[in-house]
Design a protein around this motif. Structure first.
Motif, mmCIF file in Angstrom:
data_model
loop_
_atom_site.group_PDB
_atom_site.id
_atom_site.type_symbol
_atom_site.label_atom_id
_atom_site.label_comp_id
_atom_site.label_asym_id
_atom_site.label_seq_id
_atom_site.Cartn_x
_atom_site.Cartn_y
_atom_site.Cartn_z
ATOM 1 N N ARG A 1 -20.666 -15.309 33.766
ATOM 2 C CA ARG A 1 -20.183 -16.531 33.488
ATOM 3 C C ARG A 1 -20.458 -17.026 35.641
ATOM 4 N N GLU A 2 -21.140 -16.344 36.407
ATOM 5 C CA GLU A 2 -21.720 -16.652 37.707
ATOM 6 C C GLU A 2 -22.208 -17.870 37.683
ATOM 7 N N ARG A 3 -23.310 -18.070 36.487
ATOM 8 C CA ARG A 3 -24.254 -18.632 36.108
ATOM 9 C C ARG A 3 -23.512 -20.375 36.192
ATOM 10 N N LYS A 4 -22.504 -19.891 35.275
ATOM 11 C CA LYS A 4 -21.724 -21.113 34.959
ATOM 12 C C LYS A 4 -21.016 -22.601 35.746
ATOM 13 N N ARG A 5 -21.485 -22.827 37.329
ATOM 14 C CA ARG A 5 -20.785 -22.875 38.079
ATOM 15 C C ARG A 5 -20.095 -24.464 38.421
ATOM 16 N N LEU A 6 -20.114 -25.261 37.408
ATOM 17 C CA LEU A 6 -20.324 -26.684 37.720
ATOM 18 C C LEU A 6 -19.326 -27.538 35.715
ATOM 19 N N MET A 7 -18.947 -27.341 35.762
ATOM 20 C CA MET A 7 -18.189 -28.547 34.245
ATOM 21 C C MET A 7 -18.315 -29.761 34.539
ATOM 22 N N VAL A 8 -18.917 -30.330 33.522
ATOM 23 C CA VAL A 8 -18.689 -31.827 33.333
ATOM 24 C C VAL A 8 -17.921 -32.048 31.580
ATOM 25 N N VAL A 9 -16.786 -32.740 32.095
ATOM 26 C CA VAL A 9 -15.686 -33.274 30.769
ATOM 27 C C VAL A 9 -16.145 -34.112 30.458
ATOM 28 N N GLY A 10 -16.472 -34.655 29.341
ATOM 29 C CA GLY A 10 -16.337 -36.218 28.664
ATOM 30 C C GLY A 10 -14.429 -35.398 27.874
ATOM 31 N N PHE A 11 -14.381 -37.452 27.162
ATOM 32 C CA PHE A 11 -13.089 -37.904 26.976
ATOM 33 C C PHE A 11 -13.849 -36.555 25.430
ATOM 34 N N ASN A 12 -13.857 -37.410 24.675
ATOM 35 C CA ASN A 12 -14.008 -36.660 22.888
ATOM 36 C C ASN A 12 -15.431 -36.786 22.765
ATOM 37 N N GLY A 13 -15.699 -35.778 21.445
ATOM 38 C CA GLY A 13 -16.957 -36.669 20.714
ATOM 39 C C GLY A 13 -17.522 -37.735 20.049
ATOM 40 N N VAL B 1 -10.337 -19.718 26.328
ATOM 41 C CA VAL B 1 -11.886 -19.679 26.429
ATOM 42 C C VAL B 1 -12.300 -20.689 26.823
ATOM 43 N N THR B 2 -12.650 -21.676 27.227
ATOM 44 C CA THR B 2 -14.087 -22.331 27.940
ATOM 45 C C THR B 2 -14.126 -22.202 29.374
ATOM 46 N N ILE B 3 -12.721 -21.961 30.021
ATOM 47 C CA ILE B 3 -12.801 -21.468 31.235
ATOM 48 C C ILE B 3 -13.016 -20.377 31.507
ATOM 49 N N SER B 4 -12.660 -19.533 30.820
ATOM 50 C CA SER B 4 -13.216 -18.333 30.661
ATOM 51 C C SER B 4 -14.498 -17.852 30.959
ATOM 52 N N LEU B 5 -15.151 -18.369 30.197
ATOM 53 C CA LEU B 5 -16.633 -18.608 30.012
ATOM 54 C C LEU B 5 -17.109 -18.572 31.376
ATOM 55 N N CYS B 6 -16.598 -19.191 32.364
ATOM 56 C CA CYS B 6 -17.430 -20.023 33.232
ATOM 57 C C CYS B 6 -16.802 -19.176 35.113
ATOM 58 N N LYS B 7 -17.127 -19.622 35.466
ATOM 59 C CA LYS B 7 -16.857 -19.738 36.961
ATOM 60 C C LYS B 7 -16.637 -20.966 38.047
ATOM 61 N N PRO B 8 -15.847 -21.755 37.653
ATOM 62 C CA PRO B 8 -16.078 -22.832 38.407
ATOM 63 C C PRO B 8 -16.306 -23.688 39.391
ATOM 64 N N GLU B 9 -16.859 -23.780 40.397
ATOM 65 C CA GLU B 9 -16.660 -24.845 41.969
ATOM 66 C C GLU B 9 -15.766 -26.050 41.675
ATOM 67 N N LEU B 10 -16.121 -26.254 40.326
ATOM 68 C CA LEU B 10 -16.445 -28.164 40.643
ATOM 69 C C LEU B 10 -16.192 -28.036 38.706
ATOM 70 N N ILE B 11 -15.104 -28.952 38.408
ATOM 71 C CA ILE B 11 -14.727 -29.752 36.933
ATOM 72 C C ILE B 11 -14.983 -31.292 37.509
ATOM 73 N N VAL B 12 -16.071 -31.696 36.782
ATOM 74 C CA VAL B 12 -16.248 -33.511 37.129
ATOM 75 C C VAL B 12 -15.854 -33.532 35.876
ATOM 76 N N ALA B 13 -14.482 -34.957 35.904
ATOM 77 C CA ALA B 13 -14.173 -35.648 34.298
ATOM 78 C C ALA B 13 -14.297 -37.624 34.402
ATOM 79 N N TYR B 14 -15.365 -37.188 33.105
ATOM 80 C CA TYR B 14 -15.614 -38.710 33.607
ATOM 81 C C TYR B 14 -14.780 -39.568 32.013
ATOM 82 N N SER B 15 -14.263 -40.807 33.051
ATOM 83 C CA SER B 15 -13.541 -41.194 31.756
ATOM 84 C C SER B 15 -11.947 -41.101 32.357
ATOM 85 N N ASN B 16 -11.687 -41.917 33.665
ATOM 86 C CA ASN B 16 -10.838 -41.502 34.788
ATOM 87 C C ASN B 16 -9.390 -43.058 34.420
ATOM 88 N N SER B 17 -9.083 -43.510 33.588
ATOM 89 C CA SER B 17 -8.160 -44.601 33.383
ATOM 90 C C SER B 17 -7.037 -43.499 33.209
#
Length: 236
Positions: free
Chosen positions: A37-49, A147-163
């Protein structure tokens, strides 16, 4: 560890009713998902596939990733696999500009269901067993937290698509995890429109910075960092 990670993810899809929805849930390598988990400190999240991924289901994408753990869809995009779109380069440049290694960044989506665009998502959702887009969003957020959060140790989440007026990554995350927190605008209008908030996810406080969709807009790393620092100050 890889086998346990695969099982954990697939069980999460099953609990949330997402297994057979058309989607590629992660654009990072499976090897990263199975890493500490400690390796995964940044998460970047889009809207959908996009429809480029609709030949996959959430389940088949993970089983395929397990068989080819070093394959990164973002790396594939950087090498031209996504066509002429600058998105893959912007995704990796942003991570590097914030001081993270893009290879250690978890790239995922808020809505684990493919569609042509956000407008078409309602129609696609209506044809699934969930019957309604809000139900798919709720299932995706349940999976994200469990699940996703439990696999990571995020210091920051960047969400792209911000309306905030229409369906977007930012609106989904804010409604699911923002509580009473009001968006703090780093830039209230124009090309670099950006805001942040503090998410409460699985008993963690995680800064979320929301930028415009990176397929069309290139975020300024300095502004993202400033918004992130604004939220970090609230934790001290």
């Amino acid at each position: 560890m890889p086998e346990a990670t695969k099982r954990r993810i697939l069980e999460g899809f099953e609990r949330s009713g997402l297994s057979q929805l058309a989607s590629r849930p992660y654009d990072c390598a499976f090897e990263l998902l199975a890493a500490p988990r400690e390796r995964k400190r940044l998460m970047v999240v889009g809207f959908n596939g996009s429809l480029a991924d609709d030949s996959y289901t959430n389940e088949s994408s993970i089983t395929g990733g397990f068989e080819s753990p070093m394959f990164s869809n973002v790396a594939h995009g950087k090498e031209g696999g996504w066509g002429k779109t600058p998105l893959a380069h912007r995704l990796t440049d942003l991570a590097e500009g914030l001081g993270f290694d893009w290879r250690d960044t978890v790239y995922t989506n808020a809505l684990l269901m493919c569609s042509k665009d956000a407008v078409a998502a309602k129609t696609v959702a209506a044809a699934t067993h969930h019957r309604h887009l809000d139900a798919v969003i709720a299932a995706s957020m349940r999976y994200f937290e469990e699940v996703t959060i439990s696999l990571c140790k995020p210091e920051l989440i960047v969400a792209y698509s911000n309306s905030l007026a229409n369906h977007s990554t930012a609106r989904i995350l804010l409604r699911a995890f923002g509580g009473d927190d009001a968006p703090a605008y780093e830039m209230a209008s124009g090309y670099f429109t950006m805001f942040s908030f503090m998410a409460s996810i699985a008993d963690q406080k995680i800064p979320v910075v929301c930028v415009r969709h990176m397929s069309r807009f290139k975020p300024a790393s300095l502004l993202v960092r400033n918004a992130w620092q604004h939220q970090l100050k609230r934790l001290t």
